[in-house]
Design a protein around this motif. Structure first.
Motif, PDB file in Angstrom:
ATOM      1  N   LEU A 107       0.961  -1.177  -0.020  1.00 39.71           N
ATOM      2  CA  LEU A 107       0.106  -0.053  -0.081  1.00 39.71           C
ATOM      3  C   LEU A 107       0.982   1.204   0.067  1.00 39.71           C
ATOM      4  O   LEU A 107       1.726   1.165   0.510  1.00 39.71           O
ATOM      5  N   VAL A 108       0.583   2.173  -0.730  1.00 43.24           N
ATOM      6  CA  VAL A 108       1.398   3.474  -1.083  1.00 43.24           C
ATOM      7  C   VAL A 108       0.654   4.557  -1.203  1.00 43.24           C
ATOM      8  O   VAL A 108      -0.537   4.618  -1.570  1.00 43.24           O
ATOM      9  N   GLY A 131      -9.762   0.560   7.615  1.00 43.44           N
ATOM     10  CA  GLY A 131      -9.968   2.006   7.476  1.00 43.44           C
ATOM     11  C   GLY A 131      -9.387   2.264   6.265  1.00 43.44           C
ATOM     12  O   GLY A 131      -9.487   3.305   5.925  1.00 43.44           O
ATOM     13  N   ILE A 132      -8.371   1.592   5.658  1.00 46.58           N
ATOM     14  CA  ILE A 132      -7.640   2.168   4.463  1.00 46.58           C
ATOM     15  C   ILE A 132      -8.167   1.839   3.296  1.00 46.58           C
ATOM     16  O   ILE A 132      -8.124   0.671   3.108  1.00 46.58           O
ATOM     17  N   GLU A 133      -8.789   2.624   2.625  1.00 46.20           N
ATOM     18  CA  GLU A 133      -9.414   2.000   1.251  1.00 46.20           C
ATOM     19  C   GLU A 133      -8.539   2.683   0.156  1.00 46.20           C
ATOM     20  O   GLU A 133      -8.111   3.969   0.332  1.00 46.20           O
ATOM     21  N   LEU A 134      -8.463   1.938  -0.817  1.00 48.53           N
ATOM     22  CA  LEU A 134      -7.884   2.362  -2.178  1.00 48.53           C
ATOM     23  C   LEU A 134      -8.693   3.589  -2.715  1.00 48.53           C
ATOM     24  O   LEU A 134      -9.729   3.462  -2.804  1.00 48.53           O
ATOM     25  N   GLY A 135      -7.920   4.616  -3.018  1.00 54.57           N
ATOM     26  CA  GLY A 135      -8.363   5.857  -3.353  1.00 54.57           C
ATOM     27  C   GLY A 135      -8.751   6.756  -2.369  1.00 54.57           C
ATOM     28  O   GLY A 135      -8.986   8.196  -2.842  1.00 54.57           O
ATOM     29  N   ALA A 136      -8.647   6.465  -1.099  1.00 51.65           N
ATOM     30  CA  ALA A 136      -9.025   7.407  -0.016  1.00 51.65           C
ATOM     31  C   ALA A 136      -7.818   8.354  -0.037  1.00 51.65           C
ATOM     32  O   ALA A 136      -6.644   8.148  -0.536  1.00 51.65           O
ATOM     33  N   ASP A 137      -8.124   9.656   0.428  1.00 52.14           N
ATOM     34  CA  ASP A 137      -7.126  10.606   0.808  1.00 52.14           C
ATOM     35  C   ASP A 137      -5.716  10.027   1.768  1.00 52.14           C
ATOM     36  O   ASP A 137      -6.322   9.621   2.812  1.00 52.14           O
ATOM     37  N   ALA A 138      -4.609  10.020   1.168  1.00 50.01           N
ATOM     38  CA  ALA A 138      -3.692   9.534   1.831  1.00 50.01           C
ATOM     39  C   ALA A 138      -3.064  10.271   2.743  1.00 50.01           C
ATOM     40  O   ALA A 138      -2.053  10.223   3.483  1.00 50.01           O
ATOM     41  N   ARG A 139      -3.540  11.800   2.835  1.00 51.86           N
ATOM     42  CA  ARG A 139      -2.791  12.689   3.691  1.00 51.86           C
ATOM     43  C   ARG A 139      -2.896  12.315   5.259  1.00 51.86           C
ATOM     44  O   ARG A 139      -1.677  12.282   5.830  1.00 51.86           O
ATOM     45  N   PRO A 140      -3.776  11.642   5.692  1.00 55.42           N
ATOM     46  CA  PRO A 140      -3.818  11.442   7.064  1.00 55.42           C
ATOM     47  C   PRO A 140      -2.845  10.341   7.486  1.00 55.42           C
ATOM     48  O   PRO A 140      -2.358   9.921   8.632  1.00 55.42           O
ATOM     49  N   PHE A 141      -2.635   9.104   6.449  1.00 52.68           N
ATOM     50  CA  PHE A 141      -1.856   8.044   6.661  1.00 52.68           C
ATOM     51  C   PHE A 141      -0.497   8.378   6.388  1.00 52.68           C
ATOM     52  O   PHE A 141       0.559   7.529   6.851  1.00 52.68           O
ATOM     53  N   VAL A 142       0.010   9.491   5.931  1.00 51.86           N
ATOM     54  CA  VAL A 142       1.343   9.885   5.933  1.00 51.86           C
ATOM     55  C   VAL A 142       1.882  11.121   6.674  1.00 51.86           C
ATOM     56  O   VAL A 142       2.977  11.438   6.589  1.00 51.86           O
ATOM     57  N   GLY A 143       0.919  11.520   7.341  1.00 48.94           N
ATOM     58  CA  GLY A 143       1.367  12.768   8.493  1.00 48.94           C
ATOM     59  C   GLY A 143       0.932  14.050   7.847  1.00 48.94           C
ATOM     60  O   GLY A 143       1.570  14.952   8.451  1.00 48.94           O
ATOM     61  N   LEU A 183       2.650   2.243   3.521  1.00 49.86           N
ATOM     62  CA  LEU A 183       1.443   2.388   4.432  1.00 49.86           C
ATOM     63  C   LEU A 183       1.097   1.018   4.998  1.00 49.86           C
ATOM     64  O   LEU A 183       1.256   0.042   4.505  1.00 49.86           O
ATOM     65  N   PRO A 184       0.625   1.043   6.178  1.00 48.98           N
ATOM     66  CA  PRO A 184       0.339  -0.181   7.017  1.00 48.98           C
ATOM     67  C   PRO A 184      -0.929  -0.890   6.567  1.00 48.98           C
ATOM     68  O   PRO A 184      -1.994   0.003   6.023  1.00 48.98           O
ATOM     69  N   GLU A 185      -1.092  -1.987   6.560  1.00 50.35           N
ATOM     70  CA  GLU A 185      -2.441  -2.620   6.174  1.00 50.35           C
ATOM     71  C   GLU A 185      -3.108  -2.709   7.449  1.00 50.35           C
ATOM     72  O   GLU A 185      -2.933  -3.518   8.189  1.00 50.35           O
ATOM     73  N   GLU A 186      -4.254  -1.695   7.566  1.00 51.61           N
ATOM     74  CA  GLU A 186      -5.011  -1.996   8.838  1.00 51.61           C
ATOM     75  C   GLU A 186      -6.612  -1.411   8.206  1.00 51.61           C
ATOM     76  O   GLU A 186      -6.710  -0.936   7.210  1.00 51.61           O
TER      77      GLU A 186
END
Length: 166
Positions: free
Chosen positions: A92-93, A145-157, A140-143
């Motif tokens: 996941l990236v 709540g992470i959906e493909l196409g979702a905004d990545a900002r919260p997951f990268v800080g 990105l961690p596989e957890e």
């Protein structure tokens, strides 16, 4: 000194404050605020969660370059060129899609490189301005709540705020 609000919340019961109220709170305790930066504003446009489906090495090059198929949740996988040593299927990236503007005013567009059309960019921490790390892309961690196409900002800080104190 730069202090992230998320780090500060680990040590202090801090309510959600807008930038002006946050600055006033620091001033009330005798600290001089030189600036407040919302990290999310460093990246404009679409930055989404993607999953690397395939990473095929581009032949005939002196350095490792992969042509990846990446699912960003919008139907067809996107072909994206990536030179990171840690790219691999299943990862996941964070993907900057065409139209995104990264720190340094770097605009992402679909373009031909290494004989392939690269339709986005799989990002490292340095490219997003969240770290100095450029040894590989952000994994990105596989957890849940992470959906493909979702905004990545919260997951990268990039959903954090940094306060610069004198």
């Amino acid at each position: 000194m730069k202090v992230s609000v998320s780090w500060l919340k680990e040590y202090v019961d801090l309510p959600d404050l807008d930038a002006e109220r946050l600055e006033n709170a620091f001033v009330r305790v005798g600290l001089e605020v030189e600036g407040i930066t919302a990290l999310g504003s460093a990246v404009e446009g679409p930055l989404v969660v993607g999953k690397v489906l395939d990473a095929e090495q581009v032949p005939g090059l002196k350095k490792l370059i992969n042509y990846c198929q990446v699912d960003v949740g919008d139907g067809e996988p996107r072909g994206i060129i990536c030179g990171a040593p840690n790219v691999r299927p299943g990862l996941l990236v964070a993907v900057a899609l065409p139209g995104a503007v990264l720190p340094g005013d770097f605009t992402i567009s679909a373009r031909k490189t290494y004989g392939k059309i690269s339709n986005g960019m799989i990002c490292s921490g340095r490219e997003l301005g969240v770290s100095d790390d450029h040894e590989g892309i952000i994994e990105l961690p596989e957890e849940p709540g992470i959906e493909l196409g979702a905004d990545a900002r919260p997951f990268v800080g990039l959903d954090d705020t940094v306060v610069e104190l004198n």
